[in-house]
Design a protein around this motif. Structure first.
Motif, PDB file in Angstrom:
ATOM      1  N   MET A 110      -9.245  -3.922   1.249  1.00 35.32           N
ATOM      2  CA  MET A 110     -10.409  -3.703   0.400  1.00 35.32           C
ATOM      3  C   MET A 110     -10.794  -2.236   0.461  1.00 35.32           C
ATOM      4  SD  MET A 110     -12.656  -7.132   1.206  1.00 35.32           S
ATOM      5  CE  MET A 110     -13.628  -7.032  -0.300  1.00 35.32           C
ATOM      6  N   GLY A 111     -11.428  -1.780  -0.592  1.00 35.40           N
ATOM      7  CA  GLY A 111     -11.796  -0.378  -0.626  1.00 35.40           C
ATOM      8  C   GLY A 111     -13.098  -0.135  -1.354  1.00 35.40           C
ATOM      9  N   TRP A 112     -13.595   1.072  -1.205  1.00 30.44           N
ATOM     10  CA  TRP A 112     -14.792   1.529  -1.897  1.00 30.44           C
ATOM     11  C   TRP A 112     -14.478   2.826  -2.621  1.00 30.44           C
ATOM     12  CZ3 TRP A 112     -19.450  -1.020  -2.180  1.00 30.44           C
ATOM     13  CH2 TRP A 112     -19.636  -2.107  -1.306  1.00 30.44           C
ATOM     14  N   PHE A 113     -14.962   2.916  -3.829  1.00 29.05           N
ATOM     15  CA  PHE A 113     -14.868   4.123  -4.631  1.00 29.05           C
ATOM     16  C   PHE A 113     -16.269   4.457  -5.127  1.00 29.05           C
ATOM     17  CE2 PHE A 113     -10.273   4.783  -5.423  1.00 29.05           C
ATOM     18  CZ  PHE A 113      -9.785   3.653  -4.799  1.00 29.05           C
ATOM     19  N   ARG A 114     -16.429   5.643  -5.665  1.00 35.69           N
ATOM     20  CA  ARG A 114     -17.727   5.994  -6.245  1.00 35.69           C
ATOM     21  C   ARG A 114     -17.515   6.902  -7.449  1.00 35.69           C
ATOM     22  NH1 ARG A 114     -20.042   9.941  -1.375  1.00 35.69           N
ATOM     23  NH2 ARG A 114     -18.644  11.728  -1.771  1.00 35.69           N
ATOM     24  N   ARG A 115     -18.509   6.889  -8.313  1.00 36.10           N
ATOM     25  CA  ARG A 115     -18.482   7.775  -9.481  1.00 36.10           C
ATOM     26  C   ARG A 115     -19.850   8.384  -9.650  1.00 36.10           C
ATOM     27  NH1 ARG A 115     -15.760   5.693 -14.792  1.00 36.10           N
ATOM     28  NH2 ARG A 115     -13.939   6.477 -13.690  1.00 36.10           N
ATOM     29  N   ALA A 116     -19.893   9.694  -9.520  1.00 37.22           N
ATOM     30  CA  ALA A 116     -21.129  10.429  -9.738  1.00 37.22           C
ATOM     31  C   ALA A 116     -21.255  10.797 -11.206  1.00 37.22           C
ATOM     32  CB  ALA A 116     -21.143  11.686  -8.875  1.00 37.22           C
ATOM     33  N   GLY A 148     -21.037  12.455 -14.553  1.00 35.20           N
ATOM     34  CA  GLY A 148     -20.226  13.558 -15.038  1.00 35.20           C
ATOM     35  C   GLY A 148     -18.966  13.834 -14.255  1.00 35.20           C
ATOM     36  N   LYS A 149     -18.670  12.973 -13.281  1.00 36.86           N
ATOM     37  CA  LYS A 149     -17.483  13.187 -12.448  1.00 36.86           C
ATOM     38  C   LYS A 149     -16.544  12.000 -12.537  1.00 36.86           C
ATOM     39  CE  LYS A 149     -19.641  16.304  -9.100  1.00 36.86           C
ATOM     40  NZ  LYS A 149     -19.840  16.596  -7.659  1.00 36.86           N
ATOM     41  N   GLU A 150     -15.332  12.206 -12.080  1.00 40.04           N
ATOM     42  CA  GLU A 150     -14.349  11.140 -12.088  1.00 40.04           C
ATOM     43  C   GLU A 150     -14.554  10.216 -10.876  1.00 40.04           C
ATOM     44  OE1 GLU A 150     -10.686  13.443 -14.356  1.00 40.04           O
ATOM     45  OE2 GLU A 150     -10.470  12.774 -12.300  1.00 40.04           O
ATOM     46  N   ARG A 151     -13.963   9.050 -10.983  1.00 42.77           N
ATOM     47  CA  ARG A 151     -13.993   8.106  -9.872  1.00 42.77           C
ATOM     48  C   ARG A 151     -13.351   8.745  -8.639  1.00 42.77           C
ATOM     49  NH1 ARG A 151     -11.484   2.569 -11.412  1.00 42.77           N
ATOM     50  NH2 ARG A 151     -10.047   4.084 -12.349  1.00 42.77           N
ATOM     51  N   GLU A 152     -13.969   8.506  -7.494  1.00 45.44           N
ATOM     52  CA  GLU A 152     -13.529   9.141  -6.256  1.00 45.44           C
ATOM     53  C   GLU A 152     -13.365   8.083  -5.168  1.00 45.44           C
ATOM     54  OE1 GLU A 152     -15.271  12.604  -3.216  1.00 45.44           O
ATOM     55  OE2 GLU A 152     -16.645  11.411  -4.443  1.00 45.44           O
ATOM     56  N   PHE A 153     -12.279   8.169  -4.462  1.00 47.52           N
ATOM     57  CA  PHE A 153     -12.031   7.275  -3.323  1.00 47.52           C
ATOM     58  C   PHE A 153     -13.022   7.585  -2.209  1.00 47.52           C
ATOM     59  CE2 PHE A 153      -9.907   4.814  -0.200  1.00 47.52           C
ATOM     60  CZ  PHE A 153      -9.784   5.589   0.949  1.00 47.52           C
ATOM     61  N   VAL A 154     -13.516   6.526  -1.568  1.00 45.81           N
ATOM     62  CA  VAL A 154     -14.438   6.707  -0.454  1.00 45.81           C
ATOM     63  C   VAL A 154     -13.820   6.212   0.854  1.00 45.81           C
ATOM     64  CG1 VAL A 154     -16.689   6.092   0.507  1.00 45.81           C
ATOM     65  CG2 VAL A 154     -16.455   6.513  -1.959  1.00 45.81           C
ATOM     66  N   ALA A 155     -13.404   4.945   0.866  1.00 44.30           N
ATOM     67  CA  ALA A 155     -12.871   4.374   2.102  1.00 44.30           C
ATOM     68  C   ALA A 155     -12.069   3.120   1.788  1.00 44.30           C
ATOM     69  CB  ALA A 155     -14.000   4.032   3.072  1.00 44.30           C
ATOM     70  N   ALA A 156     -11.171   2.774   2.704  1.00 43.80           N
ATOM     71  CA  ALA A 156     -10.368   1.571   2.564  1.00 43.80           C
ATOM     72  C   ALA A 156     -10.148   0.950   3.930  1.00 43.80           C
ATOM     73  CB  ALA A 156      -9.028   1.878   1.894  1.00 43.80           C
ATOM     74  N   ILE A 157      -9.934  -0.362   3.927  1.00 37.22           N
ATOM     75  CA  ILE A 157      -9.684  -1.079   5.168  1.00 37.22           C
ATOM     76  C   ILE A 157      -8.574  -2.095   4.933  1.00 37.22           C
ATOM     77  CG2 ILE A 157     -11.481  -2.808   4.706  1.00 37.22           C
ATOM     78  CD1 ILE A 157     -12.079  -2.710   7.773  1.00 37.22           C
ATOM     79  N   SER A 158      -7.675  -2.218   5.891  1.00 34.52           N
ATOM     80  CA  SER A 158      -6.539  -3.119   5.757  1.00 34.52           C
ATOM     81  C   SER A 158      -6.981  -4.579   5.860  1.00 34.52           C
ATOM     82  CB  SER A 158      -5.495  -2.802   6.830  1.00 34.52           C
ATOM     83  OG  SER A 158      -6.039  -3.048   8.118  1.00 34.52           O
ATOM     84  N   TRP A 159      -6.035  -5.462   5.596  1.00 30.96           N
ATOM     85  CA  TRP A 159      -6.362  -6.885   5.505  1.00 30.96           C
ATOM     86  C   TRP A 159      -7.018  -7.419   6.773  1.00 30.96           C
ATOM     87  CZ3 TRP A 159      -4.164 -10.924   8.404  1.00 30.96           C
ATOM     88  CH2 TRP A 159      -3.195 -10.506   9.339  1.00 30.96           C
ATOM     89  N   ASN A 160      -6.613  -6.938   7.926  1.00 28.22           N
ATOM     90  CA  ASN A 160      -7.162  -7.462   9.176  1.00 28.22           C
ATOM     91  C   ASN A 160      -8.144  -6.497   9.842  1.00 28.22           C
ATOM     92  OD1 ASN A 160      -5.461  -5.466  10.014  1.00 28.22           O
ATOM     93  ND2 ASN A 160      -4.357  -6.710  11.526  1.00 28.22           N
TER      94      ASN A 160
END
Length: 123
Positions: A33-39, A41-53
């Motif tokens: 699972m992961g988190w992204f963000r969009r400010a 006027g800006k493009e989507r940006e990766f924030v964090a990810a975590i593996s299945w376990n």
């Protein structure tokens, strides 16, 4: 699979927020699972990810040391604890479930997306 993100809001700089992302199906427990963000006027940006376990995590340099991603597989839920928030963290935050057990910053690795939750950090 439907994802429901929650926990956003308005906070002063230096404050904290915890975002949650609940998946509708337990099968997502086997996916990263992961988190992204969009400010504005800006493009989507990766924030964090975590593996299945939960054994592996990755972060954008801009949030490393301030944000922590965790998950509860039994609840098919991921969390993003955000601390020492800065005005530049202001964005709509989106959670996503990856296609596989591991994922990173490439948004094409993610199959299902939540609707987003607004985080606003005032200076």
């Amino acid at each position: 699979v439907q994802l429901q993100a929650s926990g956003g809001g308005l906070v002063q700089a230096g404050g904290s927020l915890k975002l949650s992302c609940a998946a509708s199906r337990r099968t997502s427990a086997n996916n990263a699972m992961g988190w992204f963000r969009r400010a504005p006027g800006k493009e989507r940006e990766f924030v964090a990810a975590i593996s299945w376990n939960g054994g592996g995590t990755s972060y954008a340099d801009s949030v490393k040391g301030r944000f922590t991603i965790t998950r509860d597989r039994a609840k098919s839920t991921s969390y993003l604890q955000m601390s020492s928030l800065k005005p530049e963290d202001t964005a709509v935050y989106y959670c996503a479930t990856a296609r596989g057990a591991h994922s990173g910053s490439d948004y094409t690795q993610y199959r299902y997306w939540g609707q987003g939750t607004q985080v606003t950090v005032s200076s």
